[in-house]
Design a protein around this motif. Sequence first.
Motif, short mmCIF file in Angstrom:
data_model
loop_
_atom_site.label_atom_id
_atom_site.label_comp_id
_atom_site.label_asym_id
_atom_site.label_seq_id
_atom_site.Cartn_x
_atom_site.Cartn_y
_atom_site.Cartn_z
N TYR A 154 -18.81 15.03 12.41
CA TYR A 154 -18.15 14.39 13.54
C TYR A 154 -18.38 12.89 13.47
N ILE A 155 -17.62 12.14 14.27
CA ILE A 155 -17.72 10.69 14.30
C ILE A 155 -17.75 10.21 15.74
N ARG A 156 -18.16 8.97 15.92
CA ARG A 156 -17.99 8.30 17.20
C ARG A 156 -16.87 7.28 17.04
N ASN A 171 -19.50 8.27 9.38
CA ASN A 171 -18.68 7.12 9.78
C ASN A 171 -17.28 7.25 9.20
N LEU A 194 -16.79 11.24 21.02
CA LEU A 194 -17.23 11.98 19.85
C LEU A 194 -16.07 12.87 19.39
N ARG A 243 -22.28 17.11 23.21
CA ARG A 243 -22.76 16.90 21.86
C ARG A 243 -22.45 18.12 21.03
N TYR A 266 -24.05 20.18 13.00
CA TYR A 266 -23.06 19.15 12.71
C TYR A 266 -23.75 17.85 12.35
N LYS A 267 -23.16 17.13 11.40
CA LYS A 267 -23.72 15.86 10.95
C LYS A 267 -22.77 14.74 11.34
N ARG A 268 -23.34 13.66 11.85
CA ARG A 268 -22.53 12.51 12.21
C ARG A 268 -22.31 11.62 10.99
#
Length: 317
Positions: A178-180, A104, A192, A95, A100-102
């Motif tokens: 970051y993104i998934r 889309n 990730l 992680r 860091y902010k997730r």
Amino acid sequence: AREQGLLETIGWKLPGMRRLAKIQQRIIRLANQAKLHSFRTKPIFMYGFQVPRNHQQAMELDHANGNTKWRDSELLELKQIDDYDTFHDIGTDKRPGNDYKRINVHMIYCCKHDGRHKTRLVAGGNLTETPIDSVYSSVVSLRGIRLLTFIAELNDEAVWCTDVGNAYLESYTEEKVYIRAGPEFGEREGHLLIIVKALYGLKNAPNLFVDHLRDVAKKNGYKTDEAEAVLLKTQPKGATNALAHHIDDVVSSAHGPQARLVLESIGEDLDMGPIEELNTGETASVTYVGLQLDRHPEGIDVHQGTYVDGLQVPPLT
């Protein structure tokens, strides 16, 4: 409050008027919701081709059309993004830090007038904090392009044009996001991915690229003109070289081969496309920001004839 006061006036104090007014408001609200739902779900067509709204619909359209045009455009976009090392893949177990902010990402699809299927991966910049500093990035105006070519014509200068491929990805982002990965990423689905480069959609992406472009130009001796997105360089004999940019489209004017040499020098730091010249004294044509520049012995014409001639809309299927 205004409607409430109206219902209390004489003439409106009839049995059931308040209830009827509320019903009307409810009907208007339902109609607006239906319009919004229709806008979000109705098919979109561009030049006779249905354009998908997301990856799942893109795959459904490929299956229905018996081809892989939309998937091929997705893979091409992802390959170009990977060529720029846009993401740092940390797998599925690790992680990123708490800072860091997730966010889309989503695919945006379109068709060109010649039938080409295009896809662009865009980040959800609306999910990030609004920067305190301005992220505005200026571009040269049509007036600026006309002035540049006009002055070049008067001074018998050469004009060269080019563009920067995947412009925003030339610079690094300052945002910690970051993104998934989704199904469009293939084998990386579920991983990730930390966004390293200024991906399209991030709020500071345009400004970061323009700053990077201007830094490269300043390294070649240019100074910024604040009135337009034009950089100027004064030569020893008093002549002035000009370099203008409209996001990723760049045009340069100078005496002799200097205009091309400048673009080639900038190309050492940026991924430039083909460099085209408007030859002095010869009939020639180049395209810049969708405008076609035709040079004739009597001057330069600025128009969009080539674009209009290429508008061959296929029949609806």
